[in-house]
Scaffold this active site. Structure first.
Site, PDB file in Angstrom:
ATOM      1  N   GLU A   8       4.976  -4.902   7.214  1.00  0.00           N
ATOM      2  CA  GLU A   8       4.273  -3.818   7.902  1.00  0.00           C
ATOM      3  C   GLU A   8       4.798  -3.583   9.317  1.00  0.00           C
ATOM      4  OE1 GLU A   8       2.870  -6.168   6.069  1.00  0.00           O
ATOM      5  OE2 GLU A   8       1.140  -5.412   4.954  1.00  0.00           O
ATOM      6  N   GLY A  67       0.704  -4.914   1.153  1.00  0.00           N
ATOM      7  CA  GLY A  67      -0.524  -4.989   0.361  1.00  0.00           C
ATOM      8  C   GLY A  67      -0.297  -5.645  -0.992  1.00  0.00           C
ATOM      9  N   GLU A  69      -0.620  -9.213  -0.344  1.00  0.00           N
ATOM     10  CA  GLU A  69      -2.049  -9.464  -0.068  1.00  0.00           C
ATOM     11  C   GLU A  69      -2.876  -9.424  -1.353  1.00  0.00           C
ATOM     12  OE1 GLU A  69      -2.101  -6.378   2.927  1.00  0.00           O
ATOM     13  OE2 GLU A  69      -2.452  -7.848   4.507  1.00  0.00           O
ATOM     14  N   ALA A 105       0.870  -1.180   0.000  1.00  0.00           N
ATOM     15  CA  ALA A 105       0.000   0.000   0.000  1.00  0.00           C
ATOM     16  C   ALA A 105       0.905   1.227   0.000  1.00  0.00           C
ATOM     17  CB  ALA A 105      -0.884  -0.018   1.237  1.00  0.00           C
TER      18      ALA A 105
HETATM   19  N1  DAK Z   1       4.673   3.117  -0.908  1.00  0.00           N
HETATM   20  C1  DAK Z   1       5.087   4.240  -1.535  1.00  0.00           C
HETATM   21  N2  DAK Z   1       6.246   4.334  -2.196  1.00  0.00           N
HETATM   22  C2  DAK Z   1       7.023   3.245  -2.253  1.00  0.00           C
HETATM   23  C3  DAK Z   1       6.641   2.014  -1.629  1.00  0.00           C
HETATM   24  C4  DAK Z   1       5.403   1.983  -0.931  1.00  0.00           C
HETATM   25  N3  DAK Z   1       4.930   0.871  -0.321  1.00  0.00           N
HETATM   26  N4  DAK Z   1       7.646   1.111  -1.862  1.00  0.00           N
HETATM   27  C5  DAK Z   1       8.587   1.751  -2.591  1.00  0.00           C
HETATM   28  N5  DAK Z   1       8.210   3.027  -2.840  1.00  0.00           N
HETATM   29  C6  DAK Z   1       8.942   4.047  -3.584  1.00  0.00           C
HETATM   30  C7  DAK Z   1      10.154   4.537  -2.818  1.00  0.00           C
HETATM   31  O1  DAK Z   1       9.772   5.510  -1.874  1.00  0.00           O
HETATM   32  C8  DAK Z   1      11.005   5.096  -3.933  1.00  0.00           C
HETATM   33  O2  DAK Z   1      10.504   6.366  -4.287  1.00  0.00           O
HETATM   34  P1  DAK Z   1      11.503   7.629  -4.551  1.00  0.00           P
HETATM   35  O3  DAK Z   1      12.287   7.773  -3.304  1.00  0.00           O
HETATM   36  O4  DAK Z   1      12.343   7.185  -5.723  1.00  0.00           O
HETATM   37  O5  DAK Z   1      10.591   8.779  -4.856  1.00  0.00           O
HETATM   38  C9  DAK Z   1      10.733   4.164  -5.085  1.00  0.00           C
HETATM   39  O6  DAK Z   1       9.499   3.490  -4.762  1.00  0.00           O
HETATM   40  C10 DAK Z   1      11.807   3.108  -5.268  1.00  0.00           C
HETATM   41  O7  DAK Z   1      12.007   2.474  -4.008  1.00  0.00           O
HETATM   42  P2  DAK Z   1      13.476   2.226  -3.395  1.00  0.00           P
HETATM   43  O8  DAK Z   1      14.418   3.321  -3.813  1.00  0.00           O
HETATM   44  O9  DAK Z   1      13.298   1.994  -1.942  1.00  0.00           O
HETATM   45  O10 DAK Z   1      13.910   0.889  -4.157  1.00  0.00           O
HETATM   46  P3  DAK Z   1      14.860  -0.248  -3.619  1.00  0.00           P
HETATM   47  O11 DAK Z   1      15.105  -1.158  -4.761  1.00  0.00           O
HETATM   48  O12 DAK Z   1      16.060   0.319  -2.909  1.00  0.00           O
HETATM   49  O13 DAK Z   1      14.008  -1.030  -2.495  1.00  0.00           O
HETATM   50  C11 DAK Z   1      11.993  -2.069  -1.586  1.00  0.00           C
HETATM   51  C12 DAK Z   1      12.841  -1.737  -2.856  1.00  0.00           C
HETATM   52  C13 DAK Z   1      10.680  -2.693  -2.096  1.00  0.00           C
HETATM   53  C14 DAK Z   1      12.743  -3.132  -0.751  1.00  0.00           C
HETATM   54  C15 DAK Z   1      11.757  -0.797  -0.775  1.00  0.00           C
HETATM   55  O14 DAK Z   1      11.245   0.221  -1.650  1.00  0.00           O
HETATM   56  C16 DAK Z   1      10.774  -1.004   0.361  1.00  0.00           C
HETATM   57  O15 DAK Z   1      11.136  -1.572   1.399  1.00  0.00           O
HETATM   58  N6  DAK Z   1       9.551  -0.475   0.180  1.00  0.00           N
HETATM   59  C17 DAK Z   1       8.528  -0.480   1.199  1.00  0.00           C
HETATM   60  C18 DAK Z   1       7.905  -1.865   1.334  1.00  0.00           C
HETATM   61  C19 DAK Z   1       6.839  -1.880   2.417  1.00  0.00           C
HETATM   62  O16 DAK Z   1       7.076  -1.484   3.560  1.00  0.00           O
HETATM   63  N7  DAK Z   1       5.664  -2.335   2.055  1.00  0.00           N
HETATM   64  C20 DAK Z   1       4.520  -2.405   2.982  1.00  0.00           C
HETATM   65  C21 DAK Z   1       3.753  -1.117   2.927  1.00  0.00           C
HETATM   66  S1  DAK Z   1       2.477  -1.071   4.182  1.00  0.00           S
HETATM   67  C22 DAK Z   1      -4.909  -1.794   5.829  1.00  0.00           C
HETATM   68  C23 DAK Z   1      -4.792  -2.757   4.843  1.00  0.00           C
HETATM   69  C24 DAK Z   1      -3.571  -2.960   4.231  1.00  0.00           C
HETATM   70  C25 DAK Z   1      -2.450  -2.205   4.578  1.00  0.00           C
HETATM   71  C26 DAK Z   1      -2.582  -1.261   5.561  1.00  0.00           C
HETATM   72  C27 DAK Z   1      -3.810  -1.041   6.193  1.00  0.00           C
HETATM   73  N8  DAK Z   1      -6.197  -1.566   6.523  1.00  0.00           N
HETATM   74  C28 DAK Z   1      -7.387  -2.299   6.030  1.00  0.00           C
HETATM   75  C29 DAK Z   1      -6.322  -0.644   7.575  1.00  0.00           C
HETATM   76  C30 DAK Z   1      -1.181  -2.436   3.881  1.00  0.00           C
HETATM   77  C31 DAK Z   1      -0.058  -1.828   4.312  1.00  0.00           C
HETATM   78  C32 DAK Z   1       1.193  -1.918   3.517  1.00  0.00           C
HETATM   79  O17 DAK Z   1       1.273  -2.516   2.455  1.00  0.00           O
END
Ligand code: DAK
Length: 234
Positions: A132, A109, A112, A65
């Site tokens: 998360e 997400g 998911e 997400a």
């Molecule tokens: N959201 C927004 N931007 C993201 C992103 C994300 N989840 N993942 C990556 N990006 C963006 C980065 O910010 C970066 O943007 P710029 O800085 O270039 O502007 C660009 O994508 C490239 O990312 P990286 O530079 O970090 O690339 P790397 O190859 O170094 O790393 C990575 C790739 C996938 C390992 C890393 O980007 C990473 O760790 N990303 C975050 C992964 C993450 O934490 N995902 C979980 C998100 S939380 C709910 C239901 C569902 C949810 C919540 C609530 N309810 C019903 C209440 C779900 C929550 C989630 O999914």
């Protein structure tokens, strides 16, 4: 229909949706999920389509997400706005089969979303995870329900509590994905499976999908009770 954050095309009777927000690694915001839901519903309603594929880029199916979009939400915003449930559940209302063709990151997400599809075919570079916990939140769209059912409690707990990623080999061994193929063969494999499904009787395909999903998502006690009529307590 024109979309900004996805692209759609057809191959024979297969409808293909490609998530297309490459700079953000296909992070799932409201607009993208609305478009995905509309595209899948459109294919579902189209008599010329028998199966669908959802895919992303080589680097990312979807990295989760959209963290930036989520950051400002309060609990009240999320609850009253039906955040995520509102548009993500559309995918689960589609009656024809949906295959996730996953390469690269399928995190949070994104993992998911892949699990909401009917089965996952993974490229050998795929990585699955529920990170998360690292953000101080928990998986909110099936990571604490579908993931344990797919891979068992031990691995689901490990992933949800440590945030570690699972590679494609481990994901196949654990039952999260049905097949792993080389990255350059991913779409051929997914398309081959989808075209094969399109050859079969559509009502039977839809019934098979519904039965497996009911068994997977429902309680066994409820399934057992459904066979007894009238219910014992009436
Ligand atoms: N959201 C927004 N931007 C993201 C992103 C994300 N989840 N993942 C990556 N990006 C963006 C980065 O910010 C970066 O943007 P710029 O800085 O270039 O502007 C660009 O994508 C490239 O990312 P990286 O530079 O970090 O690339 P790397 O190859 O170094 O790393 C990575 C790739 C996938 C390992 C890393 O980007 C990473 O760790 N990303 C975050 C992964 C993450 O934490 N995902 C979980 C998100 S939380 C709910 C239901 C569902 C949810 C919540 C609530 N309810 C019903 C209440 C779900 C929550 C989630 O999914």
């Amino acid at each position: 229909m024109s979309f900004e954050l996805i692209t759609t095309r057809t191959e024979g009777r297969v409808g293909i949706v490609t998530l297309n927000r490459p700079k953000q690694l296909n992070a799932l915001n409201d607009q993208l999920m609305n478009e995905l839901g509309q595209a899948l519903k459109g294919f579902d309603d189209d008599a010329d389509i028998g199966c669908m594929i959802v895919t992303g880029s080589e680097k990312a199916f979807a990295a989760g997400a959209d963290i930036g979009a989520m950051a400002k939400y309060t609990f009240a915003d999320v609850y009253s706005g039906d955040y995520i449930t509102r548009n993500w559940e559309t995918i689960r209302s589609v009656r024809k089969p949906v295959i996730a063709a996953v390469s690269g990151f399928a995190l949070g997400g994104g993992c998911e979303l892949a699990m909401m599809c009917d089965f996952i075919i993974a490229a050998d570079n795929a990585k699955f995870g529920q990170p998360e916990i690292k953000l101080g939140i928990i998986p909110g769209a099936g990571g604490t329900q579908r993931l344990p059912r797919a891979v068992g409690k031990a691995k689901a707990m490990d992933m949800a509590l440590t945030g570690r990623m699972m590679d494609a080999t481990e994901a196949e061994r654990a039952g999260l994905v049905s097949r792993v193929v080389p990255l350059d063969k991913l779409m051929d494999e997914a398309l081959g499976a989808a075209l094969m499904i399109c050859e079969y009787s559509l009502p039977s395909v839809m019934a098979a999908k519904e039965c497996v999903n009911r068994a997977f998502e429902g309680g066994l006690r409820v399934l057992h009770a459904a066979r007894q009529w009238p219910p014992a307590d009436h």
